[in-house]
Every structure is written in structure tokens, then in C-alpha cells.
Design an enzyme around this catalytic site. Structure first.
Site, mmCIF file in Angstrom:
data_model
loop_
_atom_site.group_PDB
_atom_site.id
_atom_site.type_symbol
_atom_site.label_atom_id
_atom_site.label_comp_id
_atom_site.label_asym_id
_atom_site.label_seq_id
_atom_site.Cartn_x
_atom_site.Cartn_y
_atom_site.Cartn_z
ATOM 1 N N HIS A 15 -12.242 -26.300 5.108
ATOM 2 C CA HIS A 15 -12.263 -24.925 4.604
ATOM 3 C C HIS A 15 -13.309 -24.108 5.378
ATOM 4 O O HIS A 15 -13.569 -22.961 5.053
ATOM 5 C CB HIS A 15 -12.598 -24.903 3.105
ATOM 6 N N ASN A 16 -13.910 -24.739 6.390
ATOM 7 C CA ASN A 16 -14.934 -24.084 7.204
ATOM 8 C C ASN A 16 -14.255 -23.254 8.286
ATOM 9 O O ASN A 16 -13.611 -23.790 9.185
ATOM 10 C CB ASN A 16 -15.841 -25.168 7.830
ATOM 11 N N ASP A 74 -15.845 -34.304 10.729
ATOM 12 C CA ASP A 74 -17.126 -34.338 10.045
ATOM 13 C C ASP A 74 -18.173 -34.343 11.145
ATOM 14 O O ASP A 74 -18.151 -35.206 12.021
ATOM 15 C CB ASP A 74 -17.286 -35.557 9.149
ATOM 16 N N PHE A 165 -22.175 -20.668 15.000
ATOM 17 C CA PHE A 165 -22.330 -20.792 13.554
ATOM 18 C C PHE A 165 -23.172 -22.028 13.274
ATOM 19 O O PHE A 165 -23.476 -22.812 14.176
ATOM 20 C CB PHE A 165 -20.961 -20.872 12.859
ATOM 21 N N TYR A 167 -26.058 -24.467 13.013
ATOM 22 C CA TYR A 167 -27.334 -24.637 13.711
ATOM 23 C C TYR A 167 -27.262 -24.201 15.178
ATOM 24 O O TYR A 167 -28.225 -24.405 15.933
ATOM 25 C CB TYR A 167 -27.774 -26.104 13.658
ATOM 26 N N ASP A 168 -26.158 -23.614 15.602
ATOM 27 C CA ASP A 168 -25.991 -23.220 17.007
ATOM 28 C C ASP A 168 -27.142 -22.381 17.564
ATOM 29 O O ASP A 168 -27.522 -22.542 18.730
ATOM 30 C CB ASP A 168 -24.676 -22.445 17.192
ATOM 31 N N HIS A 193 -19.707 -31.156 21.232
ATOM 32 C CA HIS A 193 -19.433 -32.456 20.623
ATOM 33 C C HIS A 193 -17.986 -32.537 20.156
ATOM 34 O O HIS A 193 -17.351 -33.585 20.231
ATOM 35 C CB HIS A 193 -20.396 -32.695 19.452
#
EC number: 3.6.1.66
Length: 206
Positions: A15-16, A74, A165, A167-168, A193
Site C-alpha cells: 500500500h506504499n 520488504d 521517499f 530515508y532517501d 537495492h
């Protein structure tokens, strides 16, 4: 031999919105019509795993109940000096504020928590970190595949940039001088990643 994916609908078990945008851009060139768990009205399962792989499988298995092949991600930040934290609790460090949903997460607060812990260790603290991404692909009949990717780098402070978005804004990939939130999104997608994990997924199933 890993089962191959054929063009068609693929449920992205997230949902991100930031993740959805990145993953959708990665799968569509392979003929996959990406739809989100939110589009299907699927609930967000509780992520009770202690590893990225466990949580990715929890989400993908839940979404595969829709009858479509499901892909989940994840991912998180692992900071060397913090023993790999926040790790699987990366999003939890950005506590939800005012209302539920990703839009309610306070990522600046999360970045501040990491920086505060590093600052307590002194000016010579090891600031190396890595982003990890685990992708889980689950077919409705129960077949599963898990792959993992990573990008090494270090943390900077204060946060810089507005293109990413999470910790970018404080993560600088190895060999670069700009944060993930300062570089062009297409460039980030090519070296992230998630791109690393997806390259392994492509090799396996497309």
C-alpha cells in the site's frame, strides 16, 4: 528450474505509493499489468516476521489469495554502527502521525532518530549503511520465490533532496556524492537495492 511468469495481471502486495511506483515501472516492460493490493481492497497483513524474507512472504501469500500471482517487497535500512537497525523495523521508526497510512508517517523523525543515535557515538562513528530489498513472488497454487538485493552507502546529515521517499534524503550510495533524494529517479531506479533484487527476479522468472 524456476517457474516462469507469463504476461498478465500481477498483484503488488503493498500500500506504499513510493514502492508501488518503482515496482510498477520495473514490471510493466515485461508485459505485466501491475495492480496493487489496495486496488483490490485487500487488507494489509500484520508483518510479524523478524527478517525481510519472512515479512515479504507474509505479504505476498496474503495477496496471492486474490487468485493472481503476487509480488511483495520488504525493504529497509541497515546501519552498521547500530547493529543493522532499524532493519525490518525501518518503517516503524517513522511512527504514524494523526491518521493511519503511509502519508501519516514522519520520515524526518525517523531519520532524526538514526542521526541522534549515531551522534551519541561521537564524531568518528562508522556511518556506513545499506538498503536491502527482498522480493517475494507467490503463485496462487503456493509456489514461491525469494530474492534479495542491496546497495551499499553511507549516511549524511542534514537530509538533502526532495525526489525520494523514506530515508532517501540521508543515504548516499557508494561512489556518489548526492543522496538518493537528490538524484534523478530513473538513475536511482537503475542502481537501487530494489533494482538489484529485481534484476535477480528477472533472470529467474522472465
Amino acid at each position: 528450474m524456476t517457474r516462469k511468469l507469463t504476461p498478465g495481471k500481477l498483484v503488488l502486495a503493498s500500500h506504499n505509493k513510493g514502492k508501488l511506483k518503482e515496482i510498477r515501472a520495473l514490471v510493466e516492460p515485461y508485459g505485466m499489468e501491475a495492480i496493487s493490493a489496495a486496488d483490490l481492497g485487500l487488507p494489509e497483513p500484520e508483518e510479524t516476521g523478524t527478517t525481510f524474507a519472512e515479512n515479504a512472504l507474509i505479504k505476498a501469500r496474503s495477496a496471492a489469495a486474490s487468485g493472481y500471482v503476487a509480488l511483495s517487497d520488504d525493504s529497509g535500512l541497515q546501519v552498521a554502527a547500530l547493529g543493522g537497525r532499524p532493519g525490518v523495523y525501518t518503517a516503524d521508526w517513522a511512527e504514524r502521525q494523526w491518521f493511519e497510512g503511509e502519508a501519516g508517517r514522519d520520515w524526518y523523525m525517523a531519520m532524526g532518530k538514526v542521526e541522534g543515535m549515531l551522534a551519541e557515538m561521537g564524531p568518528d562513528v562508522d556511518r556506513s549503511a545499506r538498503f536491502v530489498c527482498t522480493l517475494a513472488l507467490v503463485w496462487p497454487d503456493g509456489e514461491e520465490l525469494v530474492v534479495e538485493g542491496e546497495v551499499q552507502g553511507s549516511l549524511t546529515w542534514p537530509p538533502r533532496g526532495a525526489l525520494g521517499f523514506g530515508y532517501d534524503p540521508v543515504f548516499v550510495a557508494k561512489g556518489m556524492d548526492q543522496t538518493f533524494a537528490e538524484i534523478d529517479p530513473e538513475h536511482k531506479h537503475a542502481i537501487s537495492h530494489r533494482a538489484d533484487a529485481f534484476a535477480k527476479l528477472v533472470k529467474a522468472v522472465f
